[in-house]
Design a protein around this motif. Sequence first.
Motif, PDB file in Angstrom:
ATOM      1  N   SER A   1       0.875  -1.278   0.390  1.00 24.85           N
ATOM      2  CA  SER A   1       0.395  -0.287  -0.005  1.00 24.85           C
ATOM      3  C   SER A   1       0.701   1.649  -0.339  1.00 24.85           C
ATOM      4  CB  SER A   1      -0.277   0.132   1.020  1.00 24.85           C
ATOM      5  OG  SER A   1      -0.528   0.085   2.512  1.00 24.85           O
ATOM      6  N   SER A   2       1.969   0.801   0.595  1.00 27.91           N
ATOM      7  CA  SER A   2       3.148   2.405   0.633  1.00 27.91           C
ATOM      8  C   SER A   2       3.221   2.342  -1.129  1.00 27.91           C
ATOM      9  CB  SER A   2       4.364   2.069   1.843  1.00 27.91           C
ATOM     10  OG  SER A   2       3.843   1.942   2.770  1.00 27.91           O
ATOM     11  N   MET A   3       4.030   2.092  -1.792  1.00 28.54           N
ATOM     12  CA  MET A   3       4.040   1.786  -2.858  1.00 28.54           C
ATOM     13  C   MET A   3       2.757   2.198  -3.425  1.00 28.54           C
ATOM     14  SD  MET A   3       6.275  -1.618  -3.119  1.00 28.54           S
ATOM     15  CE  MET A   3       6.961  -0.957  -5.028  1.00 28.54           C
ATOM     16  N   ALA A   4       1.848   2.092  -3.208  1.00 24.04           N
ATOM     17  CA  ALA A   4       0.858   2.497  -4.694  1.00 24.04           C
ATOM     18  C   ALA A   4       0.394   3.515  -4.075  1.00 24.04           C
ATOM     19  CB  ALA A   4      -0.607   1.643  -3.807  1.00 24.04           C
ATOM     20  N   ILE A   5       0.561   4.132  -2.376  1.00 25.43           N
ATOM     21  CA  ILE A   5       0.631   5.595  -2.030  1.00 25.43           C
ATOM     22  C   ILE A   5       1.985   6.562  -3.150  1.00 25.43           C
ATOM     23  CG2 ILE A   5       1.125   7.688  -0.302  1.00 25.43           C
ATOM     24  CD1 ILE A   5      -0.743   5.004   1.477  1.00 25.43           C
ATOM     25  N   ILE A   6       2.452   5.930  -3.154  1.00 25.39           N
ATOM     26  CA  ILE A   6       3.703   6.746  -3.837  1.00 25.39           C
ATOM     27  C   ILE A   6       3.331   6.600  -5.334  1.00 25.39           C
ATOM     28  CG2 ILE A   6       5.848   6.464  -4.644  1.00 25.39           C
ATOM     29  CD1 ILE A   6       6.633   5.224  -1.520  1.00 25.39           C
ATOM     30  N   GLY A   7       3.188   5.925  -5.825  1.00 27.88           N
ATOM     31  CA  GLY A   7       2.750   6.336  -7.279  1.00 27.88           C
ATOM     32  C   GLY A   7       1.412   6.732  -7.432  1.00 27.88           C
ATOM     33  N   PHE A   8       0.339   6.598  -6.953  1.00 24.87           N
ATOM     34  CA  PHE A   8      -0.162   7.627  -6.847  1.00 24.87           C
ATOM     35  C   PHE A   8       0.065   9.230  -6.756  1.00 24.87           C
ATOM     36  CE2 PHE A   8      -2.762  11.322  -4.336  1.00 24.87           C
ATOM     37  CZ  PHE A   8      -4.211  10.472  -5.409  1.00 24.87           C
TER      38      PHE A   8
END
Length: 94
Positions: free
Chosen positions: A57-64
């Motif tokens: 989820s941290s990586m998804a937030i960074i991608g967002f």
Amino acid sequence: MVWGPSAAYMVDVMHARSVECIAGNAGLRSALMAIGVGTILPMINSWGVVVTNTLASSMAIIGFALLWCLIKYGDELRAVVDVGFSPSGSSVTP
């Protein structure tokens, strides 16, 4: 979910080389997915589901955040880097 809009942005910026952009995007996506699948299962076995989901989820937030910056500052980024292509898709001749 970041790969689709990123591919669309690359096609928008480089009209005449859109096929290369899509191929590069698909190749990079496939390579990263292979690495991801190869690391997720051992990570779940060693660290657990909660830590693995937190990292994902941290990586998804960074991608967002990166995608949001690309949308917000896209015009400025296009102005900074002139790739030599016109908006109509034909190459600019000097």
